[in-house]
Write a protein that holds these residues in place. Sequence first.
Motif, PDB file in Angstrom:
ATOM      1  N   PRO A 152       0.815  -1.220   0.000  1.00  0.00           N
ATOM      2  CA  PRO A 152       0.000   0.000   0.000  1.00  0.00           C
ATOM      3  C   PRO A 152       0.845   1.265   0.000  1.00  0.00           C
ATOM      4  CG  PRO A 152      -0.055  -1.064   2.155  1.00  0.00           C
ATOM      5  CD  PRO A 152       0.636  -2.019   1.224  1.00  0.00           C
ATOM      6  N   HIS A 185      -7.000   3.908  -3.489  1.00  0.00           N
ATOM      7  CA  HIS A 185      -5.605   4.355  -3.432  1.00  0.00           C
ATOM      8  C   HIS A 185      -5.273   4.917  -2.060  1.00  0.00           C
ATOM      9  CE1 HIS A 185      -7.485   8.279  -4.629  1.00  0.00           C
ATOM     10  NE2 HIS A 185      -6.572   8.744  -3.789  1.00  0.00           N
ATOM     11  N   THR A 186      -3.998   4.938  -1.753  1.00  0.00           N
ATOM     12  CA  THR A 186      -3.494   5.423  -0.476  1.00  0.00           C
ATOM     13  C   THR A 186      -3.069   6.877  -0.612  1.00  0.00           C
ATOM     14  OG1 THR A 186      -2.660   3.205   0.041  1.00  0.00           O
ATOM     15  CG2 THR A 186      -1.793   5.043   1.346  1.00  0.00           C
ATOM     16  N   ASP A 187      -3.656   7.747   0.186  1.00  0.00           N
ATOM     17  CA  ASP A 187      -3.262   9.153   0.148  1.00  0.00           C
ATOM     18  C   ASP A 187      -1.787   9.297   0.503  1.00  0.00           C
ATOM     19  OD1 ASP A 187      -5.749  10.024  -0.565  1.00  0.00           O
ATOM     20  OD2 ASP A 187      -6.405  10.479   1.477  1.00  0.00           O
ATOM     21  N   GLY A 223      -5.096   1.112  -5.238  1.00  0.00           N
ATOM     22  CA  GLY A 223      -4.116   0.473  -4.385  1.00  0.00           C
ATOM     23  C   GLY A 223      -3.956  -0.989  -4.754  1.00  0.00           C
ATOM     24  N   THR A 238       9.372   5.331   0.139  1.00  0.00           N
ATOM     25  CA  THR A 238       8.228   4.588   0.653  1.00  0.00           C
ATOM     26  C   THR A 238       8.750   3.446   1.516  1.00  0.00           C
ATOM     27  OG1 THR A 238       6.088   3.648  -0.026  1.00  0.00           O
ATOM     28  CG2 THR A 238       8.011   2.899  -1.226  1.00  0.00           C
ATOM     29  N   ALA A 282       0.770   8.182  -1.064  1.00  0.00           N
ATOM     30  CA  ALA A 282       1.647   7.174  -1.672  1.00  0.00           C
ATOM     31  C   ALA A 282       1.913   7.538  -3.127  1.00  0.00           C
ATOM     32  CB  ALA A 282       1.014   5.786  -1.575  1.00  0.00           C
ATOM     33  N   ASN A 336       0.662   3.464  -5.085  1.00  0.00           N
ATOM     34  CA  ASN A 336      -0.555   3.411  -5.874  1.00  0.00           C
ATOM     35  C   ASN A 336      -0.186   2.996  -7.293  1.00  0.00           C
ATOM     36  OD1 ASN A 336      -2.322   4.411  -3.812  1.00  0.00           O
ATOM     37  ND2 ASN A 336      -1.514   6.467  -4.200  1.00  0.00           N
TER      38      ASN A 336
END
Length: 594
Positions: A345, A405-407, A399, A538, A409, A348
């Motif tokens: 995660p 989706h992950t804010d 995601g 990340t 990322a 994205n």
Amino acid sequence: MRLSRPFFQLPVMFDVARLRAEVAALPAQAWVAHPDQAQGNSAARLITPEGEETDSVHGQMLPTRWLETMPYVQQVLAGFGVVWSRSRLMRLAPGASVPEHADINYHWHTRVRLHIPVFTQPQVRFHCDGQDVHMAAGEAWIFDNWRRHHVENGSDQERIHLVADTTGTASFWQFACGPTPPREQWRTVGWEPGGKARVLTENDQRSPIMPAAEVEWLIEDLRGELVATTPAADAHRFGILLESFVLDWRQLCALHGVGGQGRLDFLRLVDAVRQAAGPLAQGLVMRTNGVGAALVLEKRVLLHLVAEEPARIRPLARPLERPVFIIAAPRSGSTLLFETLACSPGFNSFGGEAHWLVEDHAALRPGAPGLDSNRLTVADATPRIAAAIREAALARLQGPEGRGHTDGAPLLEKTPKNALRIPFLKSIFPDARFIFLWRDPRENLGSIIDAWQAGGWVTYKALPGWDGPWSLLLPPGWQALRGAPPETVAAWQWRSANQTALEDLQQLPREDWTTVAYHDFLAEPEGVTRRLCAFADTPFDAALQARVAGQLPLSRHTHTPPAQDKWRRHEAAILRALPSVEACWRRLQTLDRD
């Protein structure tokens, strides 16, 4: 610009030693790859819009930082007393060439290019419309670039010319094309220490809408060159279309003016003419250079009728900041690397390859005016297209396993065609980063050949002049491969993807890209994955840890199970093709792996 004959030598000479000293003093970073990635061609920009590192021809032209370090070159340019547009030093590697072409863009309708050779050898020949000359160091030449022309560097040394574009004053044209005085009366322009030079530069600010009088001028010039190459070609009907277009454009200008009002009305007329012109222009070419009438209409007229509106571009949305693009030749293992990273995660993605992101736009597909391959550059990233691509990317972001989706990322994307699009992507996503994955060509060629034979990787069902469908990415120069054996096509695709990517990446700051050898990823997936996570800012999380803890799973696009030396099924063919990729392979092997 059209001239009365292919070449004119100007009656003037320059200080070769001084020119060479100033050119030789330029640092390596001044030299950039040719915008079309022509092999062996590079340039140092001297006059550009706002003096920036760009190949655009619109805006306030100013000296670049490189020209500021070259006082004699400034004196040379200022001495002509003309206003200069885009100007560069153009370098041609030993044995390299400039492919034959004719300059048909709007920029060239009123401009001529001055050549002053700096480094050259007698084996360098400039060809134009069946004639050829050697332009010697320190001389000055102009030529008719509407005619077909090409350059061959048959020497073992670099050729470097100072080239500068201008519309020219009346005095310049009399000097350049008037009666040539005896050689002993030619002017010699020497170096003046302490002399101040004022280089005049264009301020080419485009009107939001091209005035009707200029449109009529361009169209009449085009019609005067039309000839038919087939009995079925109908120059008369095409001419009626163009005449009608001029009348309708004049009416819109009368209604809205040329300041930008009624923009959609103008665009609708442009699109209508574009659609109608294609069928009517079949078999019609330009008399002088043989270029198709539809292409000349597009590149000389239609593309320049309505200026873009850069102020309307929206800023990048947060989920698209700092995107990461995996860049690789087809069948090089990029899917396995993508699926490994995308399980987290912390990234994205679009769930897989995003051919739609670019090729949903007709202007970016091969076959569009000026495009015959997957190669895209900064010039193709118009404000309208850039905004549309960003919006489409944001709308389809997801995601792992299709979840939301992950804010915060970064976007992770991989499409092999992007190996030919790095400048285009960097223009649209200025903070983009790139992971350059490469694979041993023996293994990669074997996999490409398998893909062609399997028929499951078709990207274009039909191409003009090609027998059958086309598989995988479409590199520049593919037309020369007609009838070639599979290994030759595979080698061309591998070399084009890797060499173009490498040359484009080396124009970017080193912190914006990193490299991975596929063999290293397979041998040490955890170590490589940790390094790439650090590069992408990340975390190396639990999902990634589980993914790389054991043997990596097969990627979704695996054709046949991996096996040591699987490429040897095509060994004889691959060994025949290997010499054509060896130089690129050696460059890849020496890359710094951080």
